[in-house]
Design a protein around this motif. Structure first.
Motif, PDB file in Angstrom:
ATOM      1  N   GLN A 103       0.863  -1.184   0.000  1.00 30.57           N
ATOM      2  CA  GLN A 103       0.000   0.000   0.000  1.00 30.57           C
ATOM      3  C   GLN A 103       0.901   1.237   0.000  1.00 30.57           C
ATOM      4  OE1 GLN A 103      -3.454  -0.255   0.185  1.00 30.57           O
ATOM      5  NE2 GLN A 103      -3.571   1.956  -0.050  1.00 30.57           N
ATOM      6  N   PRO A 104       0.873   2.064  -1.061  1.00 35.50           N
ATOM      7  CA  PRO A 104       1.781   3.212  -1.051  1.00 35.50           C
ATOM      8  C   PRO A 104       1.472   4.181   0.088  1.00 35.50           C
ATOM      9  CG  PRO A 104       0.213   3.385  -2.867  1.00 35.50           C
ATOM     10  CD  PRO A 104       0.021   2.024  -2.266  1.00 35.50           C
ATOM     11  N   LEU A 105       2.492   4.803   0.627  1.00 36.77           N
ATOM     12  CA  LEU A 105       2.322   5.735   1.742  1.00 36.77           C
ATOM     13  C   LEU A 105       2.837   7.095   1.313  1.00 36.77           C
ATOM     14  CD1 LEU A 105       1.653   6.183   4.799  1.00 36.77           C
ATOM     15  CD2 LEU A 105       4.028   5.567   5.272  1.00 36.77           C
ATOM     16  N   TYR A 106       1.933   8.081   1.287  1.00 38.07           N
ATOM     17  CA  TYR A 106       2.310   9.413   0.795  1.00 38.07           C
ATOM     18  C   TYR A 106       2.633  10.383   1.926  1.00 38.07           C
ATOM     19  CZ  TYR A 106       0.715   7.611  -3.667  1.00 38.07           C
ATOM     20  OH  TYR A 106       0.589   6.851  -4.802  1.00 38.07           O
ATOM     21  N   GLU A 107       2.445   9.919   3.146  1.00 42.10           N
ATOM     22  CA  GLU A 107       2.670  10.813   4.297  1.00 42.10           C
ATOM     23  C   GLU A 107       4.143  10.897   4.667  1.00 42.10           C
ATOM     24  OE1 GLU A 107       0.716   9.098   7.627  1.00 42.10           O
ATOM     25  OE2 GLU A 107      -1.151   8.866   6.489  1.00 42.10           O
ATOM     26  N   MET A 108       4.465  12.015   5.317  1.00 41.67           N
ATOM     27  CA  MET A 108       5.788  12.147   5.902  1.00 41.67           C
ATOM     28  C   MET A 108       5.643  11.729   7.359  1.00 41.67           C
ATOM     29  SD  MET A 108       8.078  15.577   6.174  1.00 41.67           S
ATOM     30  CE  MET A 108       8.029  15.947   4.448  1.00 41.67           C
ATOM     31  N   ARG A 109       6.311  10.687   7.752  1.00 44.84           N
ATOM     32  CA  ARG A 109       6.120  10.193   9.124  1.00 44.84           C
ATOM     33  C   ARG A 109       6.654  11.191  10.161  1.00 44.84           C
ATOM     34  NH1 ARG A 109       7.789   5.303   6.959  1.00 44.84           N
ATOM     35  NH2 ARG A 109       6.161   3.722   6.795  1.00 44.84           N
ATOM     36  N   THR A 110       7.889  11.559  10.005  1.00 44.73           N
ATOM     37  CA  THR A 110       8.479  12.551  10.921  1.00 44.73           C
ATOM     38  C   THR A 110       9.304  13.502  10.088  1.00 44.73           C
ATOM     39  OG1 THR A 110      10.399  11.138  11.174  1.00 44.73           O
ATOM     40  CG2 THR A 110       8.747  11.019  12.932  1.00 44.73           C
ATOM     41  N   LYS A 111       9.527  14.672  10.591  1.00 44.22           N
ATOM     42  CA  LYS A 111      10.444  15.553   9.877  1.00 44.22           C
ATOM     43  C   LYS A 111      11.187  16.425  10.883  1.00 44.22           C
ATOM     44  CE  LYS A 111       7.145  19.242   8.962  1.00 44.22           C
ATOM     45  NZ  LYS A 111       6.607  20.150   7.982  1.00 44.22           N
ATOM     46  N   PRO A 112      12.363  16.898  10.500  1.00 48.18           N
ATOM     47  CA  PRO A 112      13.089  17.770  11.418  1.00 48.18           C
ATOM     48  C   PRO A 112      12.283  19.055  11.660  1.00 48.18           C
ATOM     49  CG  PRO A 112      14.471  17.079   9.563  1.00 48.18           C
ATOM     50  CD  PRO A 112      13.075  16.684   9.248  1.00 48.18           C
ATOM     51  N   THR A 113      12.487  19.665  12.800  1.00 52.17           N
ATOM     52  CA  THR A 113      11.761  20.903  13.108  1.00 52.17           C
ATOM     53  C   THR A 113      12.673  22.118  12.921  1.00 52.17           C
ATOM     54  OG1 THR A 113      12.458  20.824  15.404  1.00 52.17           O
ATOM     55  CG2 THR A 113      10.384  19.701  14.866  1.00 52.17           C
TER      56      THR A 113
END
Lengths: 176, 382
Positions: A103-113
């Motif tokens: 299942q493709p995942l288009y979300e960004m799980r975490t990112k630097p702040t």
């Protein structure tokens, strides 16, 4: 084979850690469509769908995939670089071959702040970058609206380690 | 071109791909690896990496970076012996070693006051692995064996010797100069800690290529220090592989040829190569045994040897036989002690030497027939 080759086009010592190298490469196939699938497969990847780019780590190495190129920092040596290339090639081809089951995942799980970036900036609000504060500059860096080169302090010997860290964070965001 | 039967010295001819690989490198790449940021230098890097990977694949080593290039097997063996053995240590080796191992050990014996035990073997070159265990001491720091003798071809029971070495946690080094490329080797299943190889024999590469594969985590000091391309501001030799052991510019031209040789072997299949050679060895032994006054040394069993057969002819010196084969028949063989005097002590030919023929993948039954006919004629005319 979906992706035949990854050609290394650039190789150089890391700025802060001369014992490591960074390199860039070109992909023989546009893999943009596979990135969301790899984002699902690799649990700790950072996917930036606007670029698009996908960053993940292999131990201490930071690997960023774009649709037609790759950037890697903190590789050990040339042999390590080519081992990474082989590993990434297998990852892409295996993911592509198996994509009907993923299942493709288009979300960004975490990112630097922005704070994380700010922590490595000189924090002197000199305004030479065109922003009124270092915090504002950090926010623009995070959004990809400013180039790291605008902060001239970071390119002095004193700030070498900070520059390397910021570059890592920006690479994770797919900006570098 | 005559009949070439000296493949244990170096293989000839090489597959045409090997020559083409070298020419392609010289004409179209021509750069050093690890030392440039431009496209052609990166191509050289890629070529070296691919060759490493093929070697790793052939010997079933997972880590490509553990494949180390050297100028030949001798340099690899020197690196290992001198990098492991410390003052006062004890080393165990076979009775059939090539001077690549033997002279190196004797030099270290003199310089570092080490002791050497040579495990006895039969006249045919058979070693009983249990004998190896008998020689182990508290200060044994290395067990080094050739995989097959370059004089009589006898294949050593390396898997069992490796098992014993493992039991006592002693590094086990195998000199595969005569087997790499013709005999299937699995570095893990065969219990090998370090495998040394030469590129120019059965791996079909050019001379000046070789190296070792590290399958051991112990401390190995490099033999030489120098430039490795990267991390130049650091004043000492890097500790990461393969750069730790690869000071100075690599023989990339040779490596380009070796890469093609390895691909040729992998495409042909090492088991196919092994079986083909075994059949020709069997044929050779049978045909040589037809000749009166000819004494064959070693096992005389194609299952127990690689393509190396030593013999003498009654009433003729080894040198004379070799000379006449070459000058009158265009057949190239080796005579003498073949850089392995201890092996000749075992078979009782240290004073006379032997005539040695060594079969390669490209030899045919016709070559052997020409040899046998020539030998018969030489004996008749004597």
């Amino acid at each position: 084979m979906y992706l035949d080759e990854i050609f290394i086009t650039y190789m150089q010592s890391c700025i802060a850690d001369s014992k490591k190298i960074r390199f860039k490469g070109k992909l023989s196939t546009d893999i943009g469509e596979v990135l969301p699938y790899i984002n699902r497969v690799i649990k700790n990847a950072i996917f930036n769908k606007n670029i698009p780019s996908l960053t993940f780590t292999k131990e201490f190495r930071i690997i960023t995939l774009y649709k037609d190129s790759i950037a890697v920092s903190k590789a050990i040596n040339e042999t390590d670089a080519y081992e990474i290339i082989d590993m990434v090639k297998d990852l892409i081809n295996n993911t592509y071959n198996n994509k009907d089951n993923i299942q493709p995942l288009y979300e960004m799980r975490t990112k630097p702040t922005a704070i994380e970036l700010y922590n490595h900036l000189p924090k002197i609000n000199c305004k030479r970058c065109g922003e009124s504060t270092c915090m504002a500059f950090a926010s623009k860096l995070l959004m990809g609206q400013k180039n790291i080169k605008k902060c001239s302090h970071l390119f002095t010997t004193e700030f070498k380690p900070q520059l390397e860290r910021i570059k890592d964070l920006l690479q994770m965001m797919g900006y570098f | 071109m005559g009949v070439y039967l000296d493949n244990a010295a170096t293989s000839y001819p090489k597959p045409p791909e090997v020559v083409n690989g070298i020419v392609n490198y010289m004409n179209n790449i021509g750069t050093t690896s690890g030392r440039g940021a431009y496209r052609k230098a990166l191509e050289a890097d890629r070529l070296v990496y691919k060759t490493r990977k093929l070697i790793a694949k052939l010997f079933k080593q997972e880590k490509t970076s553990n494949v180390i290039f050297a100028t030949n097997a001798t340099e690899a063996i020197n690196t290992i012996i001198k990098g492991i053995v410390k003052k006062g240590d004890h080393v165990i080796t076979s009775s059939l070693e090539h001077n690549a191992v033997w002279r190196c050990l004797k030099t270290v014996e003199k310089e570092k006051k080490i002791t050497i035990s040579t495990v006895p073997c039969t006249k045919e070159g058979y070693t009983d692995p249990k004998d190896v265990e008998k020689y182990i001491r508290k200060n044994t720091s290395l067990i080094i064996f050739n995989h097959a003798s370059n004089v009589i071809g006898t294949i050593q029971p390396i898997r069992k010797i490796g098992e014993i070495a493992k039991k006592y946690d002693i590094p086990f080094v195998v000199d595969a100069a005569q087997t790499a490329g013709i005999y299937p080797i699995d570095i893990n299943k065969d219990n090998i800690d370090i495998l040394t190889f030469t590129g120019h024999k059965s791996l079909f590469g050019p001379t000046g290529t070789g190296g070792f594969i590290l399958n051991w985590n112990g401390n190995l000091t490099p033999l030489k220090e120098g430039g490795t391309g990267g991390d130049s501001s650091y004043e000492y030799q890097p500790d990461y592989l393969p750069n730790k052991f690869e000071a100075g510019t690599l023989n990339i031209c040779g490596i380009a040829g070796l890469k093609e040789g390895l691909e040729y072997i992998l495409n042909t299949g090492i088991n196919n190569i092994f079986e083909k050679e075994k059949k020709l060895i069997a044929y050779t032994l049978n045909r040589l045994m037809e000749i009166d006054k000819l004494t064959i040394y070693g096992p005389k069993d194609p299952e127990k040897i690689v393509g190396v057969v030593s013999f003498n002819i009654e009433g003729l010196s080894a040198e004379e036989v070799a000379y006449r084969l070459d000058s009158d028949y265009g057949i190239m063989v080796r005579s003498g002690l073949h850089c392995a005097p201890t092996a000749h002590s075992i078979i009782g030919t240290k004073n006379t030497g032997t005539v040695r023929i060594s079969i390669g993948y490209f030899n045919t039954k016709k070559d052997i027939d020409l040899l046998v006919n020539a030998l018969k004629e030489i004996i008749k005319l004597n």
